[in-house]
Design an enzyme around this catalytic site. Sequence first.
Site, PDB file in Angstrom:
ATOM      1  N   ASP A  11      46.813  37.920  44.083  1.00  0.00           N
ATOM      2  CA  ASP A  11      45.577  37.322  43.589  1.00  0.00           C
ATOM      3  C   ASP A  11      44.684  38.494  43.189  1.00  0.00           C
ATOM      4  O   ASP A  11      44.067  39.130  44.035  1.00  0.00           O
ATOM      5  CB  ASP A  11      44.941  36.483  44.707  1.00  0.00           C
ATOM      6  CG  ASP A  11      43.515  36.032  44.383  1.00  0.00           C
ATOM      7  OD1 ASP A  11      43.093  36.196  43.219  1.00  0.00           O
ATOM      8  OD2 ASP A  11      42.829  35.523  45.286  1.00  0.00           O
ATOM      9  N   LYS A  72      37.615  43.124  36.240  1.00  0.00           N
ATOM     10  CA  LYS A  72      38.242  41.918  35.698  1.00  0.00           C
ATOM     11  C   LYS A  72      37.372  41.258  34.624  1.00  0.00           C
ATOM     12  O   LYS A  72      37.876  40.611  33.711  1.00  0.00           O
ATOM     13  CB  LYS A  72      38.490  40.937  36.842  1.00  0.00           C
ATOM     14  CG  LYS A  72      39.327  39.730  36.488  1.00  0.00           C
ATOM     15  CD  LYS A  72      39.611  38.940  37.741  1.00  0.00           C
ATOM     16  CE  LYS A  72      40.305  37.634  37.465  1.00  0.00           C
ATOM     17  NZ  LYS A  72      40.504  36.883  38.714  1.00  0.00           N
TER      18      LYS A  72
END
Lengths: 641, 152
Positions: A11, A72
């Site tokens: 993740d 991200k």
Amino acid sequence: MTNQSKIIGIDLGTTNSAVAVMEAGSPKVIPTAEGRNTFPSIVALKNNETMVGDVAKRQMVLNSKTTVNSVKRFMGRKLKDKAVQEAIKHVSYEVAEGKEGMAVVTINGKKYTPQEISAKILSKAKADAEAYLGQPVTRAVITVPAYFDDSQRQATKQAGEIAGLTVERIVNEPTAAALAYGLDKKGSSTIAVYDLGGGTFDISVLEIGDGVFEVKATNGDTFLGGDDFDSKIIEWIVAEFKKESGKDLAKDPQALQRIKDAAEKAKIELSSAQSTDINQPFITQGDDGQPLHLTMTLTRAKLEELVDDLIKRSFEPVAKALKDAKFDASKIDDVVLVGGMTRMPKIQEEVKKYFGKEPHKGVNPDEVVAVGAAIQAGVIGGDVKDVVLLDVTPLTLGIETLGSVRTALIDRNTTIPTTKSQVFSTAADNQTQVEINVLQGERAMAADNKSLGRFVLDGIPPAPRGMPQVEVTFDIDSNGILHVKAKDKTSGKEQKISIQNSTNLTDEEVEKMKNDAEKHAEEDKLKKETVEARNQASSVAFEIEKQLKEYGDKVDEATKNEISENVTKLKELAAKDDASKEALETATQATLTSAQKMGEAMQKAQAEKATQEAGSEKPVEEADATKGTETKEAEEGEVVN
Amino acid sequence: MKQKTDSIPSESITTEVSELENLELQLSEARDSELRTKADYQNLVRRTQEQQARMVKLASLSFVESLLEPLDHLRLAAEHISDPGLEMVVKQLWQVLQENGVQPLDIVGQKFDEKLMEVVDKEGEGDTVKKIISQGYTLNGEVIRHAKVVVV
């Protein structure tokens, strides 16, 4: 097959990351070298040394220019994207423009792509997993938000490759969360995934049938998370203390640090307790030098009151997502909670109230996505049987065709991997090259969609318009990455691209496009029909003009003039930008009607000719072509610009 | 030979071949699964041993951790209130903790080290620890709480 390396599930989060793996048939979260189950997605580049995770976080204030957090937010995005510009405001390091306008991180004058930074996070995940498993790890399943587009997924895959991992699959985060609860085994159902993490909020609506997950809608708030909840508590403590003592602790960074820690602790305690004491003695000094102590009680009810607007804020995207998915909240079968903030009882209660059912919350919400990724990895690696997981493409993919129309090749929500081919042709006589503009989005006109990339196929042998056959093939692999190929059937020449990080529109426009797709449906339809009518008009004008040259002598002068006039009018009309669909259709019809006489004369001439050459089986090509014009335009009239 | 082969109906050969292939596949899957389970087991044994060693070393971890905040506050009190009795209590408590492997991180004036501490504020361009906001501790040589510091 024997002793083949394990596939890990990662993740790769904005704030924190986690790794899990299947062991003896069940998922296990891999502890980090520091002994925790998750680690901050923070990378520090110090001289030749790279630090990742907690250790990087601890020195962040000292080396703010060389420490990268929340990278991200920049993955596979252009610097000018609105989301990137917004995210830049929240980071201390430098973000610049790299190749093809992509956002890159600059550290000590050196440019790093977000995938290079992410690769360092993934390398740590890999190293921790290797230490835990006692064997090399070379394969991984990585999760991404459901709204990630092709270039963002491609960037994530690249990050894995840079880290020395073969990325077996890119899986949507909500899909992974649903997998962790085994919702794929329930038959068909609809699932809402409410994900409130450290810094971002995402809501996804999924539909599952026969083990296949379909993302129906996603929405969210890119700057809403646990940190905002902490801030509310800190503000309250500071305000209360000021009321009591007149001292403003917000001006004292060291006192503020103690309050920050106390606020986080209080927030966590109030998830199980009804009230908690916040005691910080000797927090500051009074005007006459006497020590002042901070002591107050925070109840769960007070906390809920403080963060009420934040919780309410999260339900706005929820409502939007349900509207997009065309589902009523009561029609959702399962609700899954993801992210540490969803431990808060008030959030669980509000979610339950909203959907009218108890949310799933057995799996640790910080680990649930990694656990789901590990289950998917287990399916691929053979550790888990009987689960077939297939993702879907979230947006329609197509190309730009004549008149700037978007022609869809792969519709949204198509289960991937998938391949689709369609034959296109040229728009003009002797056109030797076509440009393939790959589009992603739901709008009818090309410009309203996001251009993922473009390329030119040249070397097409000169031929009349509509004759060359260019076969365009879209192939989406199991990672959701798009490969486009165009091939000229005559020459056999071909060109292809895999969609790299190339985007032409900013995120703002894409977001707008998504929201506007419904709003503009009618308008888009009319625009598209107008373009089609115009294409039809110019095509008819071209054909009739050609026939007139060849067969004009078969009809009387008056008819010939009438046809000629009509063709001229039609050509003029088709050239006008503001010509209406009705006007174009009427003029096209008028031209065709006036040309009928010529058609009859042509048929008569052919019949005579046929009688003369009795026995000839071959239909006269020109006549056939004429008849074919209309249907051809309608069926495969998409002509590449 | 040829005749013999011909005499067996080809249908039955096909059935047997496919059955054999099926069994071979099942066997290789079973072997694979056995090896995987064995590997998982060996890992479990190794990890359990490692964990046990750590557990022994840090058996009192959660108890010690829960004492750290009151201990911090007691130290703060001793800094602010000059009282021999209070000083005595703090000293006594420290002695007990040190006998049980707890050590404070004595880092003021040292160079910042992210393995031991977290910087929460900087007052200059250097990386020397000026002040401790939250005391760091080790238990039997392992950091159990990182210090929070201001550097200058």
